[in-house]
Design an enzyme around this catalytic site. Structure first.
Site, mmCIF file in Angstrom:
data_model
loop_
_atom_site.group_PDB
_atom_site.id
_atom_site.type_symbol
_atom_site.label_atom_id
_atom_site.label_comp_id
_atom_site.label_asym_id
_atom_site.label_seq_id
_atom_site.Cartn_x
_atom_site.Cartn_y
_atom_site.Cartn_z
ATOM 1 N N ARG A 142 0.841 -1.209 0.000
ATOM 2 C CA ARG A 142 0.000 0.000 0.000
ATOM 3 C C ARG A 142 0.873 1.255 0.000
ATOM 4 O O ARG A 142 0.601 2.206 -0.729
ATOM 5 C CB ARG A 142 -0.948 0.024 1.200
ATOM 6 N N ASN B 9 -6.389 -2.365 2.064
ATOM 7 C CA ASN B 9 -6.427 -3.815 2.210
ATOM 8 C C ASN B 9 -7.875 -4.274 2.279
ATOM 9 O O ASN B 9 -8.725 -3.584 2.852
ATOM 10 C CB ASN B 9 -5.727 -4.253 3.498
#
Length: 93
Positions: free
Chosen positions: A18, A36
């Site tokens: 990320r 996520n």
């Protein structure tokens, strides 16, 4: 403006993917988010100005960072009427 949604599967959680995605997107001056998902995938929504930006972003995603292992990328083009707007690109927790 081009609006794309991606679902990335493989070793993409707990490996800085990320953060990597946020850095790439901010360097390219994209807008959107990365987060996520409970099923182990990562979701990305990104707004692009050009098709060239899309290609560059997707190539960088395919390689990931050095700790990730990308197994599959699902891509969906979002409707122009996508209800959310973004001022920048960030990680959603």
């Amino acid at each position: 403006m081009y609006k794309q949604q991606y679902f990335i599967s493989g070793k993409v959680q707990g490996v800085g993917f990320r953060f990597f995605t946020e850095q790439v997107a901010n360097n390219m001056k994209l807008k959107g988010f990365v987060k996520n998902l409970n099923d182990g995938r990562v979701e990305i929504v990104a707004f692009f100005n050009t098709k060239e930006q899309i290609k560059k972003f997707e190539n960088l995603l395919k390689n990931g960072n050095r700790y990730s292992n990308i197994e599959n990328i699902e891509k969906k083009t979002l409707d122009e009427k996508y209800p959310f707007q973004f001022n920048n690109f960030k990680i959603y927790y």
